[in-house]
Each structure stands twice: as structure tokens, then as C-alpha cells.
Design a protein around this motif. Sequence first.
Motif, PDB file in Angstrom:
ATOM      1  N   VAL A   1      12.611   6.057  18.274  1.00 49.46           N
ATOM      2  CA  VAL A   1      12.816   5.096  19.360  1.00 49.46           C
ATOM      3  C   VAL A   1      12.151   3.770  19.011  1.00 49.46           C
ATOM      4  CG1 VAL A   1      12.211   4.556  21.750  1.00 49.46           C
ATOM      5  CG2 VAL A   1      13.061   6.835  21.153  1.00 49.46           C
ATOM      6  N   ASP A   2      10.915   3.845  18.532  1.00 51.39           N
ATOM      7  CA  ASP A   2      10.178   2.616  18.247  1.00 51.39           C
ATOM      8  C   ASP A   2      10.758   1.870  17.056  1.00 51.39           C
ATOM      9  OD1 ASP A   2       8.540   3.070  20.393  1.00 51.39           O
ATOM     10  OD2 ASP A   2       6.957   4.028  19.225  1.00 51.39           O
ATOM     11  N   VAL A   3      11.192   2.571  16.040  1.00 49.12           N
ATOM     12  CA  VAL A   3      11.814   1.899  14.898  1.00 49.12           C
ATOM     13  C   VAL A   3      13.109   1.221  15.323  1.00 49.12           C
ATOM     14  CG1 VAL A   3      12.868   2.235  12.625  1.00 49.12           C
ATOM     15  CG2 VAL A   3      10.722   3.386  13.182  1.00 49.12           C
ATOM     16  N   GLN A   4      13.837   1.849  16.229  1.00 50.88           N
ATOM     17  CA  GLN A   4      15.064   1.222  16.734  1.00 50.88           C
ATOM     18  C   GLN A   4      14.731  -0.076  17.481  1.00 50.88           C
ATOM     19  OE1 GLN A   4      18.156   2.182  16.033  1.00 50.88           O
ATOM     20  NE2 GLN A   4      19.025   0.463  17.182  1.00 50.88           N
ATOM     21  N   LEU A   5      13.645  -0.078  18.260  1.00 47.60           N
ATOM     22  CA  LEU A   5      13.217  -1.297  18.946  1.00 47.60           C
ATOM     23  C   LEU A   5      12.866  -2.381  17.934  1.00 47.60           C
ATOM     24  CD1 LEU A   5      10.899   0.062  21.794  1.00 47.60           C
ATOM     25  CD2 LEU A   5      13.317  -0.533  21.933  1.00 47.60           C
ATOM     26  N   MET A   6      12.167  -2.002  16.879  1.00 49.16           N
ATOM     27  CA  MET A   6      11.802  -2.969  15.837  1.00 49.16           C
ATOM     28  C   MET A   6      13.050  -3.578  15.207  1.00 49.16           C
ATOM     29  SD  MET A   6       8.861  -0.882  13.762  1.00 49.16           S
ATOM     30  CE  MET A   6       8.043   0.494  14.564  1.00 49.16           C
ATOM     31  N   ALA A   7      14.018  -2.720  14.905  1.00 50.08           N
ATOM     32  CA  ALA A   7      15.239  -3.195  14.255  1.00 50.08           C
ATOM     33  C   ALA A   7      16.012  -4.135  15.178  1.00 50.08           C
ATOM     34  CB  ALA A   7      16.109  -2.005  13.842  1.00 50.08           C
ATOM     35  N   GLU A   8      16.126  -3.771  16.464  1.00 45.94           N
ATOM     36  CA  GLU A   8      16.847  -4.626  17.409  1.00 45.94           C
ATOM     37  C   GLU A   8      16.134  -5.954  17.614  1.00 45.94           C
ATOM     38  OE1 GLU A   8      17.247  -2.195  20.849  1.00 45.94           O
ATOM     39  OE2 GLU A   8      18.784  -0.912  19.960  1.00 45.94           O
ATOM     40  N   MET A   9      14.802  -5.923  17.536  1.00 45.25           N
ATOM     41  CA  MET A   9      14.039  -7.162  17.678  1.00 45.25           C
ATOM     42  C   MET A   9      14.210  -8.049  16.456  1.00 45.25           C
ATOM     43  SD  MET A   9       9.956  -7.664  18.294  1.00 45.25           S
ATOM     44  CE  MET A   9       9.976  -6.641  19.742  1.00 45.25           C
TER      45      MET A   9
ATOM     46  N   LEU B   1       2.262  15.336   6.449  1.00 42.54           N
ATOM     47  CA  LEU B   1       3.058  14.774   5.359  1.00 42.54           C
ATOM     48  C   LEU B   1       4.483  14.489   5.818  1.00 42.54           C
ATOM     49  CD1 LEU B   1       3.657  14.133   2.361  1.00 42.54           C
ATOM     50  CD2 LEU B   1       3.954  16.589   1.999  1.00 42.54           C
ATOM     51  N   GLN B   2       5.072  15.429   6.521  1.00 38.77           N
ATOM     52  CA  GLN B   2       6.442  15.260   6.998  1.00 38.77           C
ATOM     53  C   GLN B   2       6.545  14.091   7.964  1.00 38.77           C
ATOM     54  OE1 GLN B   2       7.887  18.501   9.426  1.00 38.77           O
ATOM     55  NE2 GLN B   2      10.023  18.038   8.969  1.00 38.77           N
ATOM     56  N   TYR B   3       5.566  13.962   8.861  1.00 39.80           N
ATOM     57  CA  TYR B   3       5.626  12.871   9.833  1.00 39.80           C
ATOM     58  C   TYR B   3       5.635  11.511   9.147  1.00 39.80           C
ATOM     59  CZ  TYR B   3       4.238   9.362  13.188  1.00 39.80           C
ATOM     60  OH  TYR B   3       4.186   8.215  13.924  1.00 39.80           O
ATOM     61  N   TYR B   4       4.706  11.294   8.231  1.00 36.00           N
ATOM     62  CA  TYR B   4       4.638   9.980   7.599  1.00 36.00           C
ATOM     63  C   TYR B   4       5.826   9.729   6.678  1.00 36.00           C
ATOM     64  CZ  TYR B   4       0.118   9.531   9.764  1.00 36.00           C
ATOM     65  OH  TYR B   4      -0.882   9.451  10.705  1.00 36.00           O
ATOM     66  N   ASN B   5       6.315  10.759   6.030  1.00 33.43           N
ATOM     67  CA  ASN B   5       7.552  10.597   5.263  1.00 33.43           C
ATOM     68  C   ASN B   5       8.712  10.197   6.173  1.00 33.43           C
ATOM     69  OD1 ASN B   5       7.226  10.889   2.454  1.00 33.43           O
ATOM     70  ND2 ASN B   5       7.029  13.111   2.620  1.00 33.43           N
ATOM     71  N   ASN B   6       8.797  10.863   7.306  1.00 30.51           N
ATOM     72  CA  ASN B   6       9.877  10.548   8.248  1.00 30.51           C
ATOM     73  C   ASN B   6       9.770   9.117   8.769  1.00 30.51           C
ATOM     74  OD1 ASN B   6      10.923  13.117   7.975  1.00 30.51           O
ATOM     75  ND2 ASN B   6      10.027  13.895   9.885  1.00 30.51           N
ATOM     76  N   LEU B   7       8.566   8.703   9.142  1.00 35.37           N
ATOM     77  CA  LEU B   7       8.364   7.351   9.663  1.00 35.37           C
ATOM     78  C   LEU B   7       8.721   6.308   8.607  1.00 35.37           C
ATOM     79  CD1 LEU B   7       7.359   5.268  11.720  1.00 35.37           C
ATOM     80  CD2 LEU B   7       5.020   5.737  10.941  1.00 35.37           C
ATOM     81  N   ILE B   8       8.221   6.492   7.405  1.00 37.86           N
ATOM     82  CA  ILE B   8       8.488   5.529   6.333  1.00 37.86           C
ATOM     83  C   ILE B   8       9.985   5.465   6.034  1.00 37.86           C
ATOM     84  CG2 ILE B   8       8.148   5.100   3.864  1.00 37.86           C
ATOM     85  CD1 ILE B   8       5.267   6.278   4.291  1.00 37.86           C
ATOM     86  N   ASN B   9      10.613   6.618   5.950  1.00 40.85           N
ATOM     87  CA  ASN B   9      12.053   6.642   5.659  1.00 40.85           C
ATOM     88  C   ASN B   9      12.864   5.991   6.777  1.00 40.85           C
ATOM     89  OD1 ASN B   9      11.591   7.938   3.239  1.00 40.85           O
ATOM     90  ND2 ASN B   9      11.988   9.992   4.051  1.00 40.85           N
ATOM     91  N   GLU B  10      12.439   6.223   8.020  1.00 36.79           N
ATOM     92  CA  GLU B  10      13.144   5.628   9.154  1.00 36.79           C
ATOM     93  C   GLU B  10      13.025   4.106   9.116  1.00 36.79           C
ATOM     94  OE1 GLU B  10      15.484   6.222  12.716  1.00 36.79           O
ATOM     95  OE2 GLU B  10      14.876   7.564  11.078  1.00 36.79           O
TER      96      GLU B  10
ATOM     97  N   HIS C   1       6.087  11.552  18.337  1.00 39.89           N
ATOM     98  CA  HIS C   1       7.374  12.135  18.710  1.00 39.89           C
ATOM     99  C   HIS C   1       8.456  11.087  18.924  1.00 39.89           C
ATOM    100  CE1 HIS C   1       4.481  15.345  20.094  1.00 39.89           C
ATOM    101  NE2 HIS C   1       5.313  16.041  19.335  1.00 39.89           N
ATOM    102  N   LYS C   2       8.059   9.841  19.157  1.00 46.41           N
ATOM    103  CA  LYS C   2       9.023   8.809  19.533  1.00 46.41           C
ATOM    104  C   LYS C   2       9.180   7.742  18.448  1.00 46.41           C
ATOM    105  CE  LYS C   2       8.319   9.323  24.516  1.00 46.41           C
ATOM    106  NZ  LYS C   2       9.719   9.696  24.782  1.00 46.41           N
ATOM    107  N   TYR C   3       8.869   8.079  17.209  1.00 42.62           N
ATOM    108  CA  TYR C   3       8.922   7.056  16.169  1.00 42.62           C
ATOM    109  C   TYR C   3      10.334   6.509  15.972  1.00 42.62           C
ATOM    110  CZ  TYR C   3      10.772  10.580  12.919  1.00 42.62           C
ATOM    111  OH  TYR C   3      11.549  11.539  12.302  1.00 42.62           O
TER     112      TYR C   3
END
Length: 525
Positions: free
Chosen positions: A90-98, A125-134, A86-88
Amino acid sequence: MTKKLGFLLRLLVVGLVIAETVHGAYEFSRYDFPPGFVFGAGTSAYQVEGAANEDGRTPSIMDTWAHSDSGITSGANGDIACDQYHKYKVDVQLMAEMGLDAYRFSISWSRLIPNGRGSVNPKGLQYYNNLINELISHGIEPHVTLHHFDLPQALEDEYGGWISRNIVRDFAEYADVCFKIFGDRVKYWTTFNEANIFSMAGYDLGFMPPSRCSSPFGFLNCTRGDSLLEPYLAAHNILLSHASATRLYWKKYQNIQKGYIGLNLLSFYSVPFTNKTEDVIAARRVTDFFMGWFVEPLVYGDYPEVMKNNAGSRLPSFTALESQRVKGSFDFFAVNFYSANYVKDNPESLNIEPRDYFTDMAVQWKYKQGNASSFMNRFPPSFEFPLTPWGLQGVLELFKQNYGNPPIFIYENGQRMQRNTSLEDWPRIQYLQEHISVLLDTVRNGSNAKGYFTWSLLDVFELLDGYRSGYGLYYVDLDDPELRRYPKLSAKWYSRFLKGGSITPDSSIELEGNWSSLSSAQAMR
């Protein structure tokens, strides 16, 4: 002295010199690495996603193991974990800021294909597509592992999972789905995480899923399994599955998608406890058992001779066609490294009958101080790994000298610390600094290493002790319903490095009063 023994002794001397002198001894930055060298961080599906019973996901052998009375994780499990499902964002934003270049994660087979084969789960399928795209939208390269200790329980129940040849077909079909759906955006695939440890710990000692072992060899009370045969059998089927998926990828997808595929191993760099010839040979034997078990079939088409001699008929044989398919079936290797081992020759173990995989190695594990230890005792009560960055150099030199210097990604490297609310994780900063420094030296010396990923992005559910320890750059407050992430001092250090800052022996002093910018921007998410 044989060429191999001479090579081992040279590495031992080099390692001891580095061990005495490293300590961040000179200034360096990420720009000292070759262009295109990748830096990232990692997690795995069960350890970080949570949402174990949501949106069509079915149990994996990891769920079954975590909910059993294993005694390893102290009753903890990954039902919620860090809730990255549910928080992917948030975590991708942390990765980008780092400033991460890449993120290594795994796909939950039972989330994507709940029955192990057949129809794809639209929500998975939707979750992993969303994570990869993010990730891609933030300039972060996805590195994807297909199997991280989490076979669908349905296949384990149906035919025994990795001890059955049926798994080869089902894994290839699962991989085909992933390549077809995600391969237009994913360029780096790893078939298995720590294939050697999964085979050994899951089927000999039994303290990892699927908890198969037999007395007297199992770490736990064994109720099913055969420690004499199953680790070798599972590893054999993993190699055949890897080769099948790799050749499928090459045939159907690689020319179009322009990606790469490899296999991941936990790298045990073993050092002879003394300079006696028998201990030097024992260290090489451990390397053959832990690393050569998988690397030699992939590079040369067969198992190491010492394994065939010591295990005998318990070690499966490759047919000529299987050997041909397995040999060369990789674009890169991935290794996880944490610390080195000291080993002493123990020839008496070969007189024991019956024998398991560990007995076949004929060694005693040692701490540097000389205390005998079991595999599990490698994780001392102090929690922290001993600093042996020269062991990482040894592993990379091994690949360069013995296996043709293939492309290598370090997919896991990090310091284990007791999980608590303290964010000033100085031992982790020292650990990262010394390992990256040695990695730079090794690359300059001709190693074909292509990237470095620290374990882990967050304090995740850990397989050895649940939530008692943490490796994360970010602390996750499990008592907070929002599971807020808080950056540790190591996150500041790594971010500085990723953004091109110079790392010097005094870098930690500068961090001490100057990490509030990262903290204020990223805490309380």
C-alpha cells in the motif's frame, strides 16, 4: 580576523538576508536541479513497521526504551506503528502515485538477525527482500540505513552495546549480511542515522535509547551510565564500526554492486546570538562538537582540537592505525536538518567539575527572542519549527568550504505539527517550499548536494513524543483497525513538484481547491 571567523560572519549575513527574502520568492521546478538529483521521503524501521513481536523479531533497545517509563513518548510505542510490515505494498503504491524517486528506510537488525549475530531470520529476510523488490518494481530507489537507534537488546545486555569495542565486530558482520543479501539492488547505504544525536541523547542526557546517563546531567532520573565518558566512548566505537563496515563494503562488494556508503548526522547549524567575537567563536565551537565530532575524523583522521582541549582524557584517542582506517571512509555524507540554533558563549561552564559533553561546549542555547533554553526546549509547545531555511544553506556551505565539498544527501527535512485529523497542513507546505528553494540556490552556488528526502512519508511513531506530533505527508488513522492513510495537502504539493510542476509564490492558492484528485485516488487505503 581569522579565516574561519570571517567565513562564519559571511554566512551569518547571507543567512539573515535569505531569512528576510525567501518565502518562495521566485518560480522554480525540480527540473531546475541538476540531472539525477533525487527527491524522496523517509521513515525508519521501529517508527513505521510495527509487527514488533511477529515472525521471529526480537526486542531492540528502542523497544525497551519505548516500553519504559521514559516520560518522553507518553506511554506510546511502536508495537504496531503504521504497520508497514503488513502494508508495505500500500505504501509503495502511494509513493509511486506521488512520484517519489527514492525511499529512505532502515533495516531492523533484530528482525533480520534476532540474536544480534549468527543465523538470519528467514521471515525478516523475506520482508526486506519483498520491500526492496516492490520499490524497484515501481521505479523507486531504496536508500537503506543499517542502524536507526535500534541495536538488538541482546547485544546491549551481553556487553553494553556501543560502549564496548565488541560492537565493532558484530556491526561489521551484520553489515556484511545486508550487503551480501540486498546489495545487488540497494545502491545507497548509510551505516548510522544521526550518530551524533544517538551518542549524545542516549549516553549523556539519557532521553533516547539506551537511556544511559548519570546525575546531575541526565534529562531523566538516571539509574545507569556515565554522562562524563560514555557519549564520547559510544561515538568512538560508532566511528570505528562505520569505518570497518565501509572498508568491508569497498573491499568485497563495491566493484561488483556499484553502490555507495556514508554516515548520517543531525546538522545543527549554530548562529552566534550577537556579533561579538566570543559568540562567533562559540557558534564555531558548537559546530565542531556536533558536526566535527564525526566529520573531522572521517575527513581528517582525528577529532577537532577544541574537543580534545575541552574534554581532555575523557575523549578517546585514535591509534595511528585507527586514524588511517577512519580517515576517508565514506562515499557521501547524509545530513538531517530541521532548524537553526542561536548560541551564546558561556566560558564559566569550563570551570565546572565534573563536566559532561554539553558542559564541554561552553555555550548557552538561545531562542532568537533571547530566552535561555535547554536542548529539549528547542521543541516549543506550538510544535512547529521556526522557519530557518538559511540554516540548511549554512550546513551545506560548511561542508563545501571546510570539508572538501563531498556528495551530500539531505535525508530528513520536515515540519513538525501537532498530530490531528486536519489534512490542510499549510505550515508544512511553506516549510518544504522555502527549504527546497534555498537548496536550489545552494546547489547553483556549487554545493555537491545530490538529493533531498522529506521526513516523513507517513505520520509515524515519533521519538520525542510518540503520536502527539506528526511530520507526515500522509495522516494515519490510528483509531481505524485498517490504519488507513489519508493524503495531506503537503502530499499534493510535493507530488506536483515531483512531477515537474512549477512552484511559485502563489502555488498554495492553486492547491486550495485543486487537490481532490490525489485525495480521491489515495485516501481510504
